[in-house]
Design an enzyme around this catalytic site. Structure first.
Site, PDB file in Angstrom:
ATOM      1  N   CYS A 127      34.970  59.313  48.338  1.00  0.00           N
ATOM      2  CA  CYS A 127      34.342  60.574  47.932  1.00  0.00           C
ATOM      3  C   CYS A 127      34.620  61.613  49.012  1.00  0.00           C
ATOM      4  O   CYS A 127      35.517  61.423  49.837  1.00  0.00           O
ATOM      5  CB  CYS A 127      32.842  60.392  47.680  1.00  0.00           C
ATOM      6  SG  CYS A 127      31.888  60.156  49.177  1.00  0.00           S
ATOM      7  N   ALA A 128      33.881  62.699  49.048  1.00  0.00           N
ATOM      8  CA  ALA A 128      34.181  63.768  50.011  1.00  0.00           C
ATOM      9  C   ALA A 128      33.890  63.336  51.449  1.00  0.00           C
ATOM     10  O   ALA A 128      34.694  63.552  52.353  1.00  0.00           O
ATOM     11  CB  ALA A 128      33.402  65.021  49.656  1.00  0.00           C
TER      12      ALA A 128
END
Ligand SMILES: [Fe+2]
Length: 393
Positions: free
Chosen positions: A79-80
């Site tokens: 994810c980020a």
């Protein structure tokens, strides 16, 4: 959804890159939203099988999302920043799927640095070396040149402690810090590295720019000697190569290695439009390419500051090419007419990177930047190349 536990199994970005580059059959599950996923991907030197299921889909219907995944393959979840992916990993593991979290997510991928030694025959470089530091996630390349116990750092990223540790590993102290130009895609570590090491810093902003960083007074044609008291020296020659920016410089190391910054890449040239003067800077770039670079020996090895994708990384893990090969491969180098070159640069105009104006101001020393802000500004891959153009016959 499970709560993420501190014991969530994870994989470091460097390990993941090594495994992806080796072609291991990983399955990458990217749980960022559509916009983030479309804008910037995790890339290996070989294709990575990737499944995109946004995190919010897992929140709404975890069993339905799990059904879309194979049960017995190793899954790495991205994810980020590594937070929501950790929760997805825990959910997958509870369901019996062998999942691991990518530690730090895309932010860490965007900051990860990997040094690769540029292969130079021992007879040519008996006691000096060039290391290309590949910031894989952003496509940025910086350099550490060592001779004897001295090192020069060129175009450092902002993680300056990495360069300090690397110089120590090489048994060298940093004696000079150089930038090829005022970067627009990432924050330079140059000023901070200079302050911390006591080594002078050089960058040339060019006419019309206010530079508030303290810089050494160097200029075109100047020669620096690296190696010092050991008696082992390599010559570093400054070459003004305006165009991408008015102050852009290239640095020739020894006889035939040229750090070109964003003047010349291995597949393209640096875009001349980021100052709003595409015609003027485009003309300067044309003359730099046709006159200054064209006068260099054919065996000059071009070592750029950026690459656009992992396919530009050579089998030896280095992004480099002999000038002779680029004359045939980079379409912009084959344009012999100035007006045609400027027209091509105008035709290649594309939107500037999101925070480029802020990054330039910070790199000029006009504003200070907090680390969180810096992380946000630097998200995504560099967009420094003029758009690839069709081959010119
Ligand atoms: Fe640049």
């Amino acid at each position: 959804m499970a709560e993420a536990s501190p014991a969530t199994p994870s994989i470091e970005v460097g390990d993941l890159l090594s495994r992806a580059d080796a072609g291991e059959p990983l399955l990458l599950l990217d749980v960022r939203n559509d916009e983030e996923f479309d804008a910037w991907r995790f890339e290996g030197r070989r294709p990575i099988e990737t499944v995109h299921i946004p995190y919010f889909d897992f929140i709404e219907d975890a069993p339905g999302c799990i059904d879309r995944l194979p049960r017995h393959r190793e899954i790495v979840v991205l994810c980020a920043q590594g937070g929501s992916s950790a929760m997805v990993v825990d959910t997958l593991r509870e369901a019996g799927l062998p999942a691991r979290n990518v530690a730090g997510g895309m932010v860490t991928y965007g900051e990860y640095l990997r040094p690769v030694r540029v292969p130079i025959p021992a007879a040519e470089a008996p006691s000096w070396e060039i290391w290309q530091v590949n910031r894989r996630g952003k496509g940025c390349l910086s350099y550490v040149v060592r001779a004897g116990r001295e090192a020069i750092v060129v175009d450092p990223s902002r993680d300056v402690s990495w360069y300090e540790a690397f110089a120590r590993r090489l048994g060298a102290r940093i004696v000079r810090v150089l930038d090829t130009h005022v970067h627009a895609d990432h924050l330079s570590g140059g000023p901070a590295l200079s302050r911390r090491s006591g080594a002078p810093y050089f960058v040339q902003a060019g006419e019309g720019f206010e530079l508030r960083q303290p810089v050494e007074a160097l200029g075109d044609g100047q020669e620096l000697r690296l190696g010092g008291e050991t008696g082992v020296t390599v010559q570093v020659r400054i070459m003004a190569t305006p165009g991408h920016t008015p102050g852009s410089c290239s640095y020739r190391i020894g006889r035939r290695h040229l750090l070109t910054g964003d003047t010349l890449f291995v597949r393209s040239v640096g875009r001349p439009d980021l100052g709003g003067h595409v015609v003027e800077w485009g003309r300067a770039l044309f003359h730099t390419l046709r006159e200054r670079l064209a006068s260099l020996p054919e065996d000059t090895v071009i070592l750029p500051a950026h690459f656009a994708g992992p396919d530009e990384i050579g089998p030896d893990a280095v992004v480099a090419a002999p000038l002779a090969a680029l004359r045939g491969e980079v379409p912009e180098l084959r344009i012999t007419d100035e007006e045609a070159f400027v027209a091509a640069m105008r035709a290649a105009l594309k939107p500037p990177p999101a925070a480029y104006a802020e990054i330039i101001r910070a790199n000029l020393g006009l504003v200070a930047v907090e680390p969180e802000q810096a992380t946000e500004w630097e998200l995504g891959k560099n967009q420094c190349a003029a758009r690839p153009m069709p081959a010119v016959s």
